[in-house]
Design a protein around this motif. Structure first.
Motif, PDB file in Angstrom:
ATOM      1  N   PHE A  31      47.075  51.669  50.718  1.00  0.00           N
ATOM      2  CA  PHE A  31      47.378  51.711  49.287  1.00  0.00           C
ATOM      3  C   PHE A  31      48.480  50.707  48.954  1.00  0.00           C
ATOM      4  O   PHE A  31      48.367  49.926  47.997  1.00  0.00           O
ATOM      5  CB  PHE A  31      47.823  53.120  48.882  1.00  0.00           C
ATOM      6  N   HIS A  32      49.545  50.731  49.727  1.00  0.00           N
ATOM      7  CA  HIS A  32      50.701  49.882  49.465  1.00  0.00           C
ATOM      8  C   HIS A  32      50.323  48.406  49.459  1.00  0.00           C
ATOM      9  O   HIS A  32      50.643  47.662  48.513  1.00  0.00           O
ATOM     10  CB  HIS A  32      51.769  50.155  50.532  1.00  0.00           C
ATOM     11  N   TRP A  33      49.633  47.953  50.491  1.00  0.00           N
ATOM     12  CA  TRP A  33      49.343  46.528  50.622  1.00  0.00           C
ATOM     13  C   TRP A  33      48.238  46.064  49.680  1.00  0.00           C
ATOM     14  O   TRP A  33      48.321  44.963  49.125  1.00  0.00           O
ATOM     15  CB  TRP A  33      48.997  46.198  52.076  1.00  0.00           C
ATOM     16  N   VAL A  34      47.219  46.878  49.481  1.00  0.00           N
ATOM     17  CA  VAL A  34      46.149  46.478  48.559  1.00  0.00           C
ATOM     18  C   VAL A  34      46.670  46.466  47.125  1.00  0.00           C
ATOM     19  O   VAL A  34      46.327  45.574  46.334  1.00  0.00           O
ATOM     20  CB  VAL A  34      44.919  47.406  48.687  1.00  0.00           C
ATOM     21  N   LEU A  35      47.535  47.428  46.775  1.00  0.00           N
ATOM     22  CA  LEU A  35      48.120  47.430  45.437  1.00  0.00           C
ATOM     23  C   LEU A  35      48.989  46.183  45.242  1.00  0.00           C
ATOM     24  O   LEU A  35      48.947  45.552  44.174  1.00  0.00           O
ATOM     25  CB  LEU A  35      48.960  48.682  45.222  1.00  0.00           C
ATOM     26  N   LEU A  59      40.735  43.173  38.895  1.00  0.00           N
ATOM     27  CA  LEU A  59      41.922  43.559  39.658  1.00  0.00           C
ATOM     28  C   LEU A  59      42.670  44.698  38.967  1.00  0.00           C
ATOM     29  O   LEU A  59      43.275  45.548  39.627  1.00  0.00           O
ATOM     30  CB  LEU A  59      42.838  42.345  39.839  1.00  0.00           C
ATOM     31  N   GLY A  60      42.617  44.715  37.644  1.00  0.00           N
ATOM     32  CA  GLY A  60      43.200  45.829  36.920  1.00  0.00           C
ATOM     33  C   GLY A  60      42.504  47.134  37.227  1.00  0.00           C
ATOM     34  O   GLY A  60      43.148  48.185  37.374  1.00  0.00           O
ATOM     35  N   TYR A  61      41.179  47.087  37.357  1.00  0.00           N
ATOM     36  CA  TYR A  61      40.427  48.295  37.695  1.00  0.00           C
ATOM     37  C   TYR A  61      40.746  48.744  39.118  1.00  0.00           C
ATOM     38  O   TYR A  61      40.810  49.951  39.395  1.00  0.00           O
ATOM     39  CB  TYR A  61      38.920  48.042  37.561  1.00  0.00           C
ATOM     40  N   VAL A  62      40.946  47.772  40.010  1.00  0.00           N
ATOM     41  CA  VAL A  62      41.342  48.113  41.384  1.00  0.00           C
ATOM     42  C   VAL A  62      42.695  48.821  41.368  1.00  0.00           C
ATOM     43  O   VAL A  62      42.880  49.861  42.018  1.00  0.00           O
ATOM     44  CB  VAL A  62      41.406  46.848  42.266  1.00  0.00           C
ATOM     45  N   ALA A  63      43.655  48.262  40.615  1.00  0.00           N
ATOM     46  CA  ALA A  63      44.985  48.873  40.530  1.00  0.00           C
ATOM     47  C   ALA A  63      44.902  50.267  39.905  1.00  0.00           C
ATOM     48  O   ALA A  63      45.604  51.193  40.345  1.00  0.00           O
ATOM     49  CB  ALA A  63      45.914  47.977  39.711  1.00  0.00           C
ATOM     50  N   LEU A  66      43.617  52.636  42.546  1.00  0.00           N
ATOM     51  CA  LEU A  66      44.656  52.903  43.538  1.00  0.00           C
ATOM     52  C   LEU A  66      45.738  53.825  42.978  1.00  0.00           C
ATOM     53  O   LEU A  66      46.258  54.690  43.684  1.00  0.00           O
ATOM     54  CB  LEU A  66      45.280  51.582  44.002  1.00  0.00           C
ATOM     55  N   LEU A  67      46.076  53.632  41.710  1.00  0.00           N
ATOM     56  CA  LEU A  67      47.093  54.474  41.093  1.00  0.00           C
ATOM     57  C   LEU A  67      46.640  55.933  41.040  1.00  0.00           C
ATOM     58  O   LEU A  67      47.401  56.850  41.379  1.00  0.00           O
ATOM     59  CB  LEU A  67      47.407  53.973  39.688  1.00  0.00           C
ATOM     60  N   LEU A  68      45.390  56.150  40.637  1.00  0.00           N
ATOM     61  CA  LEU A  68      44.855  57.515  40.612  1.00  0.00           C
ATOM     62  C   LEU A  68      44.843  58.113  42.017  1.00  0.00           C
ATOM     63  O   LEU A  68      45.189  59.282  42.211  1.00  0.00           O
ATOM     64  CB  LEU A  68      43.446  57.514  40.024  1.00  0.00           C
ATOM     65  N   PHE A  69      44.436  57.296  42.985  1.00  0.00           N
ATOM     66  CA  PHE A  69      44.431  57.763  44.377  1.00  0.00           C
ATOM     67  C   PHE A  69      45.832  58.198  44.802  1.00  0.00           C
ATOM     68  O   PHE A  69      46.009  59.266  45.390  1.00  0.00           O
ATOM     69  CB  PHE A  69      43.938  56.658  45.305  1.00  0.00           C
ATOM     70  N   ARG A  70      46.836  57.361  44.484  1.00  0.00           N
ATOM     71  CA  ARG A  70      48.201  57.661  44.935  1.00  0.00           C
ATOM     72  C   ARG A  70      48.745  58.933  44.295  1.00  0.00           C
ATOM     73  O   ARG A  70      49.504  59.689  44.933  1.00  0.00           O
ATOM     74  CB  ARG A  70      49.141  56.478  44.635  1.00  0.00           C
ATOM     75  N   ILE A  71      48.381  59.162  43.041  1.00  0.00           N
ATOM     76  CA  ILE A  71      48.839  60.378  42.376  1.00  0.00           C
ATOM     77  C   ILE A  71      48.300  61.607  43.104  1.00  0.00           C
ATOM     78  O   ILE A  71      49.038  62.556  43.382  1.00  0.00           O
ATOM     79  CB  ILE A  71      48.407  60.376  40.901  1.00  0.00           C
ATOM     80  N   VAL A  72      47.012  61.596  43.429  1.00  0.00           N
ATOM     81  CA  VAL A  72      46.425  62.734  44.152  1.00  0.00           C
ATOM     82  C   VAL A  72      46.999  62.808  45.556  1.00  0.00           C
ATOM     83  O   VAL A  72      47.369  63.893  46.032  1.00  0.00           O
ATOM     84  CB  VAL A  72      44.890  62.604  44.203  1.00  0.00           C
ATOM     85  N   GLN A 129      51.130  49.753  32.145  1.00  0.00           N
ATOM     86  CA  GLN A 129      50.507  48.423  32.099  1.00  0.00           C
ATOM     87  C   GLN A 129      48.985  48.523  32.156  1.00  0.00           C
ATOM     88  O   GLN A 129      48.269  47.835  31.420  1.00  0.00           O
ATOM     89  CB  GLN A 129      51.032  47.573  33.258  1.00  0.00           C
ATOM     90  N   ILE A 130      48.492  49.374  33.010  1.00  0.00           N
ATOM     91  CA  ILE A 130      47.042  49.560  33.120  1.00  0.00           C
ATOM     92  C   ILE A 130      46.497  50.202  31.844  1.00  0.00           C
ATOM     93  O   ILE A 130      45.468  49.774  31.311  1.00  0.00           O
ATOM     94  CB  ILE A 130      46.710  50.432  34.349  1.00  0.00           C
TER      95      ILE A 130
END
Length: 239
Positions: A31-35, A59-63, A66-72, A129-130
């Protein structure tokens, strides 16, 4: 003559053995590096403009995913990735700043209070931002997928934030993050990058470790897939 109590030496205090402890599980590291790559790519394509804006959106959709993933993952992930492990009371943060952390607080393991503030600030600003990007309109050729659901005036306000305030704040936070990493390396000789690559830190054997086995990684993959599905559905609402 020595008494029995005087003649017996006190047993030496045994320090816990120093061993590699898994701090950052693989999903957190990825998550950290791909974000990081997606944020750099988003900034780059945004400045280039033109045909690169198609990649800016992707890339915005990727971020977003990833943001949703990190929250969970902040609730169900590895020990040191959970939000409750780096949510500190003001008194704890002040004690850390004064150099009076208690040993059982393990501020040297995961995110210390300053690092926690940095993480939360970045997550909140990335969400803003997203979110604004989804409704933005550059008035040239690119609009966010949800732009049609808001009035022109609202879209203009959100676009202004996305292109100006949001970008600058995130850039400052990223630079502060990099500066903090450099400071810890130069002043305290603490390598914060290495553990985010390998996942491990050399710590006392009694320090809690993060679960990072095939089962947890498959669970992370399921969370990521669900997040990607939600983003795809939301973006699809724009037609």
């Amino acid at each position: 003559m020595l008494s029995a109590e005087q003649g017996v030496a006190a047993p030496a205090t045994r320090r816990p053995a120093i061993v590699p402890i898994r701090v950052w599980d693989l999903p957190t590291r990825l998550f950290h590096w791909v974000l990081a790559l997606s944020v750099v790519g988003s900034f780059t394509t945004g400045y280039i403009g033109g045909n690169a804006m198609a990649w800016h959106l992707r890339l915005g959709y990727v971020a977003f995913t990833l943001l949703l993933f990190r929250i969970v993952w902040g609730f169900v992930g590895g020990h040191w990735s959970q939000f409750r492990r780096f949510t500190y009371a003001p008194a704890t943060s002040l004690r850390y700043l004064r150099g009076r952390s208690r040993p059982d607080e393990h501020h040297e393991v995961g995110h210390n209070p300053l690092g926690a503030f940095s993480v939360y600030a970045l997550l909140v600003m990335l969400a803003a931002q997203i979110g604004t990007g989804l409704f933005a309109d550059d008035e040239i050729a690119t609009t966010g997928p949800l732009n049609k659901f808001v009035a022109d005036k609202t879209a203009s306000l959100l676009t202004g934030w996305h292109k100006n305030v949001g970008q600058r704040v995130i850039m400052v936070l990223v630079l502060l993050h990099i500066g903090a990493i450099a400071w810890y390396w130069l002043r305290r000789r603490q390598n914060l990058v290495g553990p985010m690559l390998s996942g491990d830190k050399a710590l006392a054997a009694d320090v809690p470790h993060s679960v990072d086995h095939m089962g947890s990684r498959m669970a992370a993959l399921a969370v990521l897939a669900a997040a990607a599905g939600f983003v795809s559905w939301l973006v699809g609402l724009g037609g």
